[in-house]
Motif scaffolding. Structure first.
Motif, PDB file in Angstrom:
ATOM      1  N   PRO A   1       0.825  -1.518   0.225  1.00 27.89           N
ATOM      2  CA  PRO A   1       0.046   0.145   0.106  1.00 27.89           C
ATOM      3  C   PRO A   1       1.010   1.535   0.130  1.00 27.89           C
ATOM      4  O   PRO A   1       0.570   2.426  -0.220  1.00 27.89           O
ATOM      5  N   ASP A   2       1.676   1.082   0.726  1.00 25.50           N
ATOM      6  CA  ASP A   2       2.950   1.949   0.478  1.00 25.50           C
ATOM      7  C   ASP A   2       3.366   2.813  -1.032  1.00 25.50           C
ATOM      8  O   ASP A   2       4.593   1.835  -1.155  1.00 25.50           O
ATOM      9  N   ALA A   3       3.558   3.534  -1.402  1.00 25.83           N
ATOM     10  CA  ALA A   3       3.593   4.106  -2.883  1.00 25.83           C
ATOM     11  C   ALA A   3       5.398   4.486  -2.124  1.00 25.83           C
ATOM     12  O   ALA A   3       6.229   3.970  -3.692  1.00 25.83           O
ATOM     13  N   GLY A   4       5.946   4.677  -1.203  1.00 29.82           N
ATOM     14  CA  GLY A   4       7.870   5.021  -1.347  1.00 29.82           C
ATOM     15  C   GLY A   4       8.409   3.660  -2.103  1.00 29.82           C
ATOM     16  O   GLY A   4       9.335   3.229  -1.811  1.00 29.82           O
ATOM     17  N   ARG A   5       7.806   2.824  -0.868  1.00 28.11           N
ATOM     18  CA  ARG A   5       8.125   1.411  -0.695  1.00 28.11           C
ATOM     19  C   ARG A   5       8.417   0.326  -2.001  1.00 28.11           C
ATOM     20  O   ARG A   5       8.878  -0.655  -2.681  1.00 28.11           O
ATOM     21  N   VAL A   6       7.043   1.144  -3.334  1.00 35.93           N
ATOM     22  CA  VAL A   6       6.719   0.100  -3.863  1.00 35.93           C
ATOM     23  C   VAL A   6       7.753   1.397  -4.640  1.00 35.93           C
ATOM     24  O   VAL A   6       8.382   0.012  -5.923  1.00 35.93           O
ATOM     25  N   ALA A   7       8.125   2.092  -5.247  1.00 36.63           N
ATOM     26  CA  ALA A   7       9.198   2.492  -5.503  1.00 36.63           C
ATOM     27  C   ALA A   7      10.284   1.660  -4.822  1.00 36.63           C
ATOM     28  O   ALA A   7      11.720   1.394  -6.229  1.00 36.63           O
ATOM     29  N   MET A   8      10.969   1.643  -4.078  1.00 35.35           N
ATOM     30  CA  MET A   8      12.312   0.183  -3.655  1.00 35.35           C
ATOM     31  C   MET A   8      11.630  -1.029  -4.454  1.00 35.35           C
ATOM     32  O   MET A   8      12.804  -1.721  -4.636  1.00 35.35           O
ATOM     33  N   ILE A   9      10.586  -1.424  -4.135  1.00 34.51           N
ATOM     34  CA  ILE A   9      10.206  -2.708  -4.933  1.00 34.51           C
ATOM     35  C   ILE A   9      10.588  -2.677  -6.429  1.00 34.51           C
ATOM     36  O   ILE A   9      11.796  -4.085  -6.150  1.00 34.51           O
ATOM     37  N   ALA A  10      10.280  -1.888  -6.674  1.00 35.70           N
ATOM     38  CA  ALA A  10      10.847  -1.242  -8.425  1.00 35.70           C
ATOM     39  C   ALA A  10      12.831  -1.812  -9.249  1.00 35.70           C
ATOM     40  O   ALA A  10      13.378  -2.051  -9.483  1.00 35.70           O
ATOM     41  N   ALA A  11      12.939  -0.839  -7.579  1.00 35.26           N
ATOM     42  CA  ALA A  11      14.851  -0.305  -7.861  1.00 35.26           C
ATOM     43  C   ALA A  11      15.488  -1.705  -7.365  1.00 35.26           C
ATOM     44  O   ALA A  11      16.179  -2.019  -8.362  1.00 35.26           O
ATOM     45  N   ASN A  12      14.944  -2.683  -6.035  1.00 33.82           N
ATOM     46  CA  ASN A  12      15.553  -3.718  -6.563  1.00 33.82           C
ATOM     47  C   ASN A  12      14.574  -4.996  -6.650  1.00 33.82           C
ATOM     48  O   ASN A  12      16.223  -6.021  -7.499  1.00 33.82           O
ATOM     49  N   SER A  13      14.004  -4.800  -7.566  1.00 30.04           N
ATOM     50  CA  SER A  13      13.939  -6.297  -8.105  1.00 30.04           C
ATOM     51  C   SER A  13      14.274  -5.534  -9.250  1.00 30.04           C
ATOM     52  O   SER A  13      15.029  -7.097 -10.352  1.00 30.04           O
ATOM     53  N   ALA A  14      14.972  -4.533 -10.057  1.00 31.23           N
ATOM     54  CA  ALA A  14      15.530  -3.735 -11.257  1.00 31.23           C
ATOM     55  C   ALA A  14      17.419  -4.413 -11.521  1.00 31.23           C
ATOM     56  O   ALA A  14      18.077  -5.352 -11.707  1.00 31.23           O
ATOM     57  N   VAL A  15      18.178  -4.580  -9.817  1.00 29.07           N
ATOM     58  CA  VAL A  15      18.831  -4.571  -9.583  1.00 29.07           C
ATOM     59  C   VAL A  15      19.463  -5.877  -9.199  1.00 29.07           C
ATOM     60  O   VAL A  15      20.600  -6.341  -9.958  1.00 29.07           O
TER      61      VAL A  15
ATOM     62  N   PRO B   1      13.076  -8.446 -13.250  1.00 27.94           N
ATOM     63  CA  PRO B   1      12.537  -6.749 -13.592  1.00 27.94           C
ATOM     64  C   PRO B   1      10.702  -7.216 -13.873  1.00 27.94           C
ATOM     65  O   PRO B   1      10.066  -6.397 -13.702  1.00 27.94           O
ATOM     66  N   GLY B   2      10.518  -8.178 -14.098  1.00 29.91           N
ATOM     67  CA  GLY B   2       9.456  -9.023 -14.741  1.00 29.91           C
ATOM     68  C   GLY B   2       7.760  -8.858 -12.971  1.00 29.91           C
ATOM     69  O   GLY B   2       7.082  -9.575 -12.763  1.00 29.91           O
ATOM     70  N   LEU B   3       8.875  -8.923 -12.168  1.00 30.65           N
ATOM     71  CA  LEU B   3       7.871  -8.979 -10.617  1.00 30.65           C
ATOM     72  C   LEU B   3       6.573  -7.587 -10.546  1.00 30.65           C
ATOM     73  O   LEU B   3       7.056  -7.026 -11.244  1.00 30.65           O
ATOM     74  N   GLU B   4       5.744  -7.885 -10.696  1.00 30.18           N
ATOM     75  CA  GLU B   4       4.651  -7.515 -10.952  1.00 30.18           C
ATOM     76  C   GLU B   4       4.246  -6.895  -9.836  1.00 30.18           C
ATOM     77  O   GLU B   4       4.186  -7.411  -8.254  1.00 30.18           O
ATOM     78  N   VAL B   5       3.763  -5.755  -9.404  1.00 33.42           N
ATOM     79  CA  VAL B   5       3.841  -4.597  -8.526  1.00 33.42           C
ATOM     80  C   VAL B   5       2.527  -3.881  -8.762  1.00 33.42           C
ATOM     81  O   VAL B   5       1.877  -3.258  -9.114  1.00 33.42           O
ATOM     82  N   VAL B   6       1.933  -4.325  -6.929  1.00 38.82           N
ATOM     83  CA  VAL B   6       0.500  -3.677  -6.638  1.00 38.82           C
ATOM     84  C   VAL B   6       0.197  -2.982  -6.355  1.00 38.82           C
ATOM     85  O   VAL B   6       0.760  -3.055  -4.605  1.00 38.82           O
ATOM     86  N   ASN B   7       0.190  -1.544  -5.876  1.00 34.32           N
ATOM     87  CA  ASN B   7      -0.030  -0.248  -5.198  1.00 34.32           C
ATOM     88  C   ASN B   7      -1.130   0.277  -5.029  1.00 34.32           C
ATOM     89  O   ASN B   7      -2.644   0.274  -5.560  1.00 34.32           O
ATOM     90  N   GLY B   8      -1.659  -0.663  -3.461  1.00 32.14           N
ATOM     91  CA  GLY B   8      -2.823  -1.482  -2.781  1.00 32.14           C
ATOM     92  C   GLY B   8      -3.191  -1.314  -1.618  1.00 32.14           C
ATOM     93  O   GLY B   8      -2.270  -2.401  -1.292  1.00 32.14           O
ATOM     94  N   ARG B   9      -4.465  -1.518  -1.252  1.00 35.62           N
ATOM     95  CA  ARG B   9      -4.371  -2.581   0.659  1.00 35.62           C
ATOM     96  C   ARG B   9      -5.008  -3.998  -0.003  1.00 35.62           C
ATOM     97  O   ARG B   9      -6.350  -4.073  -0.315  1.00 35.62           O
ATOM     98  N   ALA B  10      -4.348  -5.085   0.616  1.00 35.96           N
ATOM     99  CA  ALA B  10      -5.359  -6.492   0.468  1.00 35.96           C
ATOM    100  C   ALA B  10      -6.224  -5.639   1.497  1.00 35.96           C
ATOM    101  O   ALA B  10      -5.881  -5.221   2.509  1.00 35.96           O
ATOM    102  N   VAL B  11      -8.193  -6.974   1.486  1.00 33.94           N
ATOM    103  CA  VAL B  11      -7.974  -7.372   0.370  1.00 33.94           C
ATOM    104  C   VAL B  11      -8.607  -6.988  -0.927  1.00 33.94           C
ATOM    105  O   VAL B  11      -8.541  -7.617  -2.049  1.00 33.94           O
ATOM    106  N   ALA B  12      -8.368  -5.318  -0.560  1.00 28.07           N
ATOM    107  CA  ALA B  12      -9.220  -4.905  -2.574  1.00 28.07           C
ATOM    108  C   ALA B  12      -8.358  -5.311  -3.203  1.00 28.07           C
ATOM    109  O   ALA B  12      -9.166  -5.472  -4.303  1.00 28.07           O
ATOM    110  N   ALA B  13      -6.868  -5.263  -2.714  1.00 32.54           N
ATOM    111  CA  ALA B  13      -5.861  -5.442  -4.136  1.00 32.54           C
ATOM    112  C   ALA B  13      -5.637  -6.238  -4.595  1.00 32.54           C
ATOM    113  O   ALA B  13      -5.226  -6.474  -5.670  1.00 32.54           O
ATOM    114  N   LEU B  14      -5.874  -7.626  -4.037  1.00 32.78           N
ATOM    115  CA  LEU B  14      -5.753  -8.857  -4.121  1.00 32.78           C
ATOM    116  C   LEU B  14      -7.378  -8.960  -5.854  1.00 32.78           C
ATOM    117  O   LEU B  14      -7.290 -10.469  -6.477  1.00 32.78           O
TER     118      LEU B  14
END
Length: 412
Positions: free
Chosen positions: A288-302, A306-319
């Motif tokens: 759910p945290d936008a800042g951590r979403v950016a970290m996930i993208a950076a970590n997955s690239a390094v 890079p194919g890791l899909e990232v969903v910015n949202g809170r479970a349960v709704a994001a599922l």
């Protein structure tokens, strides 16, 4: 029913390299489909010639309109090796498609270098980011990669240099098997320095990269076994620590081709390590945290996912709307109403659910779940030796309570 569609592998030497029987198939075809460079090499004939459609994904529809006619699709090398062959079999069925392979770029590269094919890791960077190489780059490993274009070797060289593998031997093989064949070899560091912006003049867009991985002294190890060092991840403290992460990945049991939901992903460490286990492993990180979403993208690239899909949202709704998973990890949001029930219902037989908590409230949720569904409830307590003034002492990490349950294993 005899096949109406032939997928003919062709080398850089064009029709001259085909066996007589294979060449006769091309000559008898009523329609020939292929790239411009293949079609231009064909001699005169009465068949209709159709270049690859744009976009390439429209090829299936193009061939569907030709169904029943004698159609020959020209492909580079072995059509089953990162090629169109298996795609067309999946579309039209094996009874409709005949595949005639030529030597693949990987086979030709091994022949030029004297490498044993069974000892080489292979992948394609055609239409894919060079970051995919990261999990494969290990000391002493030999890699073969299909390039996207003439600039790919430079991107790979710079990546190797940044990883501490500048001494790796990088060989670029262009137009393998044809009159224009060229082989160029340098260390990754030298290639990156001399060709920082422009592709080497001897490198064509049609090229294959061979890498003999050599780690520079002191280069950090980044193995594919679970439990990468914490310092490899950019994070804000929301990180499943190395020892707990290794235990968690073991409980999740990554299987090639399977999909993981990483819920409350933090910096993405669990989903990333799941995908590093095998190129076919897939994961969706829900955070759910936008800042951590950016970290996930950076970590997955390094870290090479890079194919890791990232969903910015809170479970349960994001599922909602996500593809059903084969395994679920809940690292955050455990107190969300109905979260575990939603995850459990999404899993099929044999699906794994693993949840880690550190709070008393989270433990209460897991305790209730465990009483109903069974599984394994474990307390993980890690203590690290750290400096303590002039001495050393044992500093405990926050204990983690873990629930691991497999659907259909006798619980629930």
């Amino acid at each position: 029913m005899s096949p109406w569609l032939t997928v003919m592998g062709m080398g850089d030497d064009g029709p001259d390299g085909l066996a007589p029987a294979a060449r006769a198939v091309v000559e008898r075809a009523r329609v020939v489909v292929g790239g411009r460079r293949h079609l231009d090499r064909l001699g005169p004939g009465e068949h209709e010639r159709i270049p690859w459609p744009q976009p390439f994904s429209a090829l299936g529809e193009t061939l569907e309109r030709l169904r029943g006619r004698a159609v020959c699709v020209l492909a580079t090398g072995d059509p089953t090796c990162y090629g169109v062959g298996s795609v067309l079999v999946e579309r039209f069925g094996l009874e409709a498609v005949r595949i005639v392979p030529a030597p693949s770029a990987f086979s030709l590269a091994c022949a030029r270098l004297g490498w044993a094919a069974q000892g080489v890791q292979t992948l394609s960077l055609h239409g894919r980011p060079p970051a995919l190489l990261h999990p494969f780059v290990q000391p002493g490993v030999r890699l073969l990669a299909l390039s996207a274009n003439a600039g790919t070797p430079g991107e790979v060289a710079r990546m190797l240099l940044a990883r501490g593998y500048g001494g790796s031997r990088l060989t670029v093989l262009s137009h393998l098997g044809g009159e224009k064949e060229r082989v160029y070899t340098a260390t990754a560091g030298a290639y990156a320095a001399h060709h920082a912006h422009d592709a080497h003049e001897a490198v064509a867009d049609l090229n294959t990269i061979a890498i003999e991985c050599v780690a520079d002294p002191g280069a950090p190890l980044m193995p594919r076994t679970p439990g990468l060092a914490d310092e490899h991840f950019e994070h804000d403290g929301q990180l499943t620590k190395r020892e707990v992460r290794a235990i968690t990945l073991a409980a999740l049991s990554p299987v090639p081709g399977q999909l993981l939901w990483d819920i409350g992903a933090g910096c993405g460490s669990i989903g990333i390590e799941w995908m590093r286990r095998h190129p076919a492993c897939r994961a969706v990180a829900i955070e759910p945290d936008a800042g951590r979403v950016a970290m996930i993208a950076a970590n997955s690239a390094v870290l090479g996912t890079p194919g890791l899909e990232v969903v910015n949202g809170r479970a349960v709704a994001a599922l909602e709307g996500l593809e059903a998973p084969d395994a679920v990890f809940v690292g955050g949001g455990i107190t969300e109403p109905d979260l575990l029930d939603r995850c459990w219902s999404a899993l099929g037989l044999g699906g794994r659910l693993v949840a880690n908590v550190v709070s008393v409230e989270g433990e209460a949720v897991l305790d209730r779940w465990h009483r109903i569904h069974g599984g394994r409830l474990t307390r993980i307590a890690i203590t690290r030796c750290e400096p303590l003034g002039r001495y050393r002492g044992w500093r405990p990490l926050m204990p983690v309570t873990q629930l691991a349950v497999t659907k259909g294993s006798g619980g629930g």
